[in-house]
Design a protein around this motif. Sequence first.
Motif, PDB file in Angstrom:
ATOM      1  N   ASN A  72      38.488  49.271  43.366  1.00 22.59           N
ATOM      2  CA  ASN A  72      39.462  49.796  44.356  1.00 22.59           C
ATOM      3  C   ASN A  72      38.511  50.981  44.692  1.00 22.59           C
ATOM      4  N   GLU A  73      37.692  51.780  44.004  1.00 21.27           N
ATOM      5  CA  GLU A  73      36.629  52.752  44.651  1.00 21.27           C
ATOM      6  C   GLU A  73      35.728  52.068  45.750  1.00 21.27           C
ATOM      7  N   GLN A  74      35.039  50.694  45.407  1.00 25.30           N
ATOM      8  CA  GLN A  74      34.345  50.175  46.371  1.00 25.30           C
ATOM      9  C   GLN A  74      35.215  49.752  47.657  1.00 25.30           C
ATOM     10  N   LYS A  75      36.593  49.303  47.476  1.00 22.73           N
ATOM     11  CA  LYS A  75      37.339  49.192  48.793  1.00 22.73           C
ATOM     12  C   LYS A  75      37.595  50.444  49.506  1.00 22.73           C
ATOM     13  N   GLU A  76      37.936  51.498  48.981  1.00 18.13           N
ATOM     14  CA  GLU A  76      38.035  52.539  49.659  1.00 18.13           C
ATOM     15  C   GLU A  76      36.790  53.190  50.509  1.00 18.13           C
ATOM     16  N   VAL A  77      35.782  52.845  49.855  1.00 17.60           N
ATOM     17  CA  VAL A  77      34.531  53.397  50.446  1.00 17.60           C
ATOM     18  C   VAL A  77      34.129  52.593  51.651  1.00 17.60           C
ATOM     19  N   VAL A  78      34.450  51.249  51.424  1.00 20.14           N
ATOM     20  CA  VAL A  78      34.183  50.119  53.023  1.00 20.14           C
ATOM     21  C   VAL A  78      35.328  50.499  53.702  1.00 20.14           C
ATOM     22  N   THR A  79      36.421  50.826  53.466  1.00 21.59           N
ATOM     23  CA  THR A  79      37.360  50.968  54.264  1.00 21.59           C
ATOM     24  C   THR A  79      37.364  52.202  55.139  1.00 21.59           C
ATOM     25  N   LYS A  80      36.647  53.163  54.600  1.00 26.71           N
ATOM     26  CA  LYS A  80      36.522  54.494  55.384  1.00 26.71           C
ATOM     27  C   LYS A  80      35.257  54.338  56.383  1.00 26.71           C
ATOM     28  N   GLU A  81      34.465  53.486  55.951  1.00 32.70           N
ATOM     29  CA  GLU A  81      33.462  53.214  56.775  1.00 32.70           C
ATOM     30  C   GLU A  81      33.650  52.399  58.123  1.00 32.70           C
ATOM     31  N   ASP A  82      34.643  51.341  57.817  1.00 35.60           N
ATOM     32  CA  ASP A  82      35.118  50.679  59.164  1.00 35.60           C
ATOM     33  C   ASP A  82      36.827  50.294  58.541  1.00 35.60           C
ATOM     34  N   PRO A  83      37.758  51.020  59.301  1.00 37.55           N
ATOM     35  CA  PRO A  83      38.920  50.900  58.719  1.00 37.55           C
ATOM     36  C   PRO A  83      39.601  49.610  59.229  1.00 37.55           C
ATOM     37  N   HIS A  84      38.909  48.987  60.160  1.00 35.30           N
ATOM     38  CA  HIS A  84      39.402  47.672  60.828  1.00 35.30           C
ATOM     39  C   HIS A  84      38.931  46.217  59.930  1.00 35.30           C
ATOM     40  N   LEU A  85      38.271  46.873  58.996  1.00 36.37           N
ATOM     41  CA  LEU A  85      37.446  45.628  58.208  1.00 36.37           C
ATOM     42  C   LEU A  85      38.483  45.173  57.169  1.00 36.37           C
ATOM     43  N   HIS A  86      38.704  43.735  57.137  1.00 37.48           N
ATOM     44  CA  HIS A  86      39.504  43.049  56.068  1.00 37.48           C
ATOM     45  C   HIS A  86      38.835  42.539  54.799  1.00 37.48           C
ATOM     46  N   ILE A  87      39.056  43.051  53.562  1.00 34.81           N
ATOM     47  CA  ILE A  87      38.255  42.611  52.701  1.00 34.81           C
ATOM     48  C   ILE A  87      39.048  41.563  51.988  1.00 34.81           C
ATOM     49  N   TYR A  88      38.411  40.202  51.962  1.00 33.22           N
ATOM     50  CA  TYR A  88      39.201  39.078  51.353  1.00 33.22           C
ATOM     51  C   TYR A  88      39.205  39.043  49.875  1.00 33.22           C
ATOM     52  N   SER A  89      40.237  38.455  49.458  1.00 29.51           N
ATOM     53  CA  SER A  89      40.481  38.579  47.889  1.00 29.51           C
ATOM     54  C   SER A  89      40.843  37.071  47.862  1.00 29.51           C
ATOM     55  N   SER A  90      41.172  36.695  46.278  1.00 28.98           N
ATOM     56  CA  SER A  90      41.720  35.403  45.834  1.00 28.98           C
ATOM     57  C   SER A  90      43.018  35.339  46.409  1.00 28.98           C
ATOM     58  N   ASN A  91      43.766  36.116  46.919  1.00 32.64           N
ATOM     59  CA  ASN A  91      45.124  35.948  47.582  1.00 32.64           C
ATOM     60  C   ASN A  91      44.928  35.246  48.962  1.00 32.64           C
ATOM     61  N   ASP A  92      43.946  35.924  49.605  1.00 33.46           N
ATOM     62  CA  ASP A  92      43.340  35.209  50.943  1.00 33.46           C
ATOM     63  C   ASP A  92      43.195  33.662  50.885  1.00 33.46           C
ATOM     64  N   VAL A  93      42.478  33.473  49.746  1.00 34.75           N
ATOM     65  CA  VAL A  93      41.969  32.107  49.569  1.00 34.75           C
ATOM     66  C   VAL A  93      43.182  31.163  49.268  1.00 34.75           C
ATOM     67  N   ASP A  94      44.108  31.619  48.343  1.00 38.82           N
ATOM     68  CA  ASP A  94      45.382  30.963  48.281  1.00 38.82           C
ATOM     69  C   ASP A  94      45.911  30.769  49.520  1.00 38.82           C
ATOM     70  N   MET A  95      46.031  31.868  50.377  1.00 39.95           N
ATOM     71  CA  MET A  95      46.837  31.400  51.575  1.00 39.95           C
ATOM     72  C   MET A  95      46.190  30.602  52.771  1.00 39.95           C
ATOM     73  N   ILE A  96      44.793  30.554  52.595  1.00 37.84           N
ATOM     74  CA  ILE A  96      44.269  29.650  53.367  1.00 37.84           C
ATOM     75  C   ILE A  96      44.521  28.168  53.031  1.00 37.84           C
ATOM     76  N   LEU A  97      44.338  27.851  51.493  1.00 39.09           N
ATOM     77  CA  LEU A  97      44.304  26.638  50.974  1.00 39.09           C
ATOM     78  C   LEU A  97      45.791  26.088  51.282  1.00 39.09           C
ATOM     79  N   ASN A  98      46.907  27.094  50.858  1.00 37.07           N
ATOM     80  CA  ASN A  98      48.321  26.561  51.035  1.00 37.07           C
ATOM     81  C   ASN A  98      49.031  26.963  52.560  1.00 37.07           C
ATOM     82  N   ASP A  99      48.407  27.097  53.085  1.00 33.35           N
ATOM     83  CA  ASP A  99      48.756  27.532  54.715  1.00 33.35           C
ATOM     84  C   ASP A  99      49.897  28.397  54.572  1.00 33.35           C
TER      85      ASP A  99
END
Length: 623
Positions: A72-99
Amino acid sequence: MEEEIKAEFERSGFSIDEEEEVLKKCLTFSINFKLSASDLVSSWEVYYLNRQLSGISVQNAHMDGFLLHLQNEQKEVVTKEDPHLHIYSSNDVDMILNDGHEDTKEGFLGTPVDEEIIYSEFSDFTPGINGKSTSGKQLKPLSNHITPFGQRKTKFMLQLSFNKPPGLENSIKEDNFESLEDDVIRRVRQSEKCSLQIHLSQPEPGCRFMYDRIEDRFNSLEDRIIKYTNALVASGLYEEPMDPTVASQKSVFSVGMVCCDGEGRLNEKSILLQGSVEHSGGQRVRLDLQKLNHFSFFPGQVVGVEGHNPSGHCLVASKVIDAIPLLAPSDMGLPPAKKQALDQEFQPSPPSTMLGDLSLVIAAGPFSTTDNLLFEPLVELLAYASRKQPQLLMLLGPFLDSEHPEIKKGIVDQTFTEIFHVEILRRLQDYAEFMGSAARVILVPSIRDANHDFVFPQPAFDIHPSNLKDQISSLSNPGIFYANEVKLGCCTVDILRQLSGEEISRNPANGSSGDRMSRLAIHLLGQRSFYPLYPPSEGVPLDMSLAPEAMHISSIPDILILPSDLAPFVKVLSVGRKIDGDEQSKCVCVNPGRLAKGIGGGTFVELNYHGDLDRTSASIIRI
């Protein structure tokens, strides 16, 4: 590197348990997140303080939570640098595989899906009322480990069932939705609307409270003893009670309230019987329980006792009557003015075939996990209800839990009333509009609600939803109402847990222990009170002067709802015997559990009630 990490921990005053394992994981964290030893220990100190961990040792059991904190700390740092950046997680992988994302599908009421409910391995069993399967095996809890709500692998699991009809475990009404095109969904087909009547909803919203005097408390307790006495005498089974404090060699019958001779917990040596002013001047006498084969007592319980008092100082009990005989099956003697019909102008009289049948979903708060105030469990409960289409959705507080960490710390940026209206009422209005005019929602407050009066009995929420007054209603706590002429009673104070901590009992000599939860619930019906415990449990703001009739149970309800922190259950209670026969009155008692438990999901109950209990079915579902 491991030595540097160990030295940093020791410099900060921490010791390390299971040193080899902990240092190996810390080294991995340091490499993956590109942290120096000092930065890693600094992050640990933040995690240690936020989680309010006890002790000064770094344990292997804390490493999983520490890893999540670093992510979470790492995610906050990256989000502050680029607020429009989307950090992919396992949920996103499931979404892509399961449509499609599973949480997103069920999170919106307007996007129903054909996904089947996922049940646990216990779905093949049909447990009895004691939690045992038909094969006699005791069902084990699913898991002691709480999975964070957003990381659940399954959505809804059938934990226990009562009279579950075969072949309906995975049934979802697919014909509830008709698709015009791939992305266009028609409104849900309306089901039969249930009739609704509120019985004597008191106290009124906005009432003054906590003005009760010692006189009010005394009169309330005296009134309970007198009513109990009159009911026993009116049954014709018992004679007029006598003074239990008078010495007599003959057997006497007396009525009084159980109390303790000190401030400690009730036990067999400290139990006293306090008589009424009319029969004994309110005096107390010690009870001797040695001759009783079995008993169950708690402070505040009104009982009839048969026994003898040879010395005048101790009543030796030979028989105890701890329940009022059943005089009538319903509230036939009540004046019509005490029943308020809510929907006469909205709903015509339902057909006779519908009377006595009711489908409902019952859930008790908290409705949000302790790590946020996003009310994710409530969102998924409404999505489930939108698919199952119960006639009645019953939600019991706390809605905005005063025990929630963010509420206790005062770090919310809105008033409690604003949060309640935005997060709770607005979602319920969306649900009611989506489901159509047939949907009904009942709200029952709790003394733990931060946005409501801290008093018991408790007035209903003062809500006035526009254009939905006939669909969203609020009930007092405790309260009684009728739906399709099925009588329901509910109380959100955890009386079962409080009675469990105060009760003393002796099991019969044959060794049968009985069902303790059923026994505790039967006490409420036997005492004809939603809160028979006195003195009240610590933290219960009992006001004896405020609508004492609100605590009274005039007759046995068909369904009794008692949310508790104890294990959820659905049980059929057999209460007493009617005077004109041997038939026992039946009542379905429901403890839905809590919808959210800590950072994970909890349980709720889906109940399909019919006048014939053999056709009544219920499921305890873990979310």
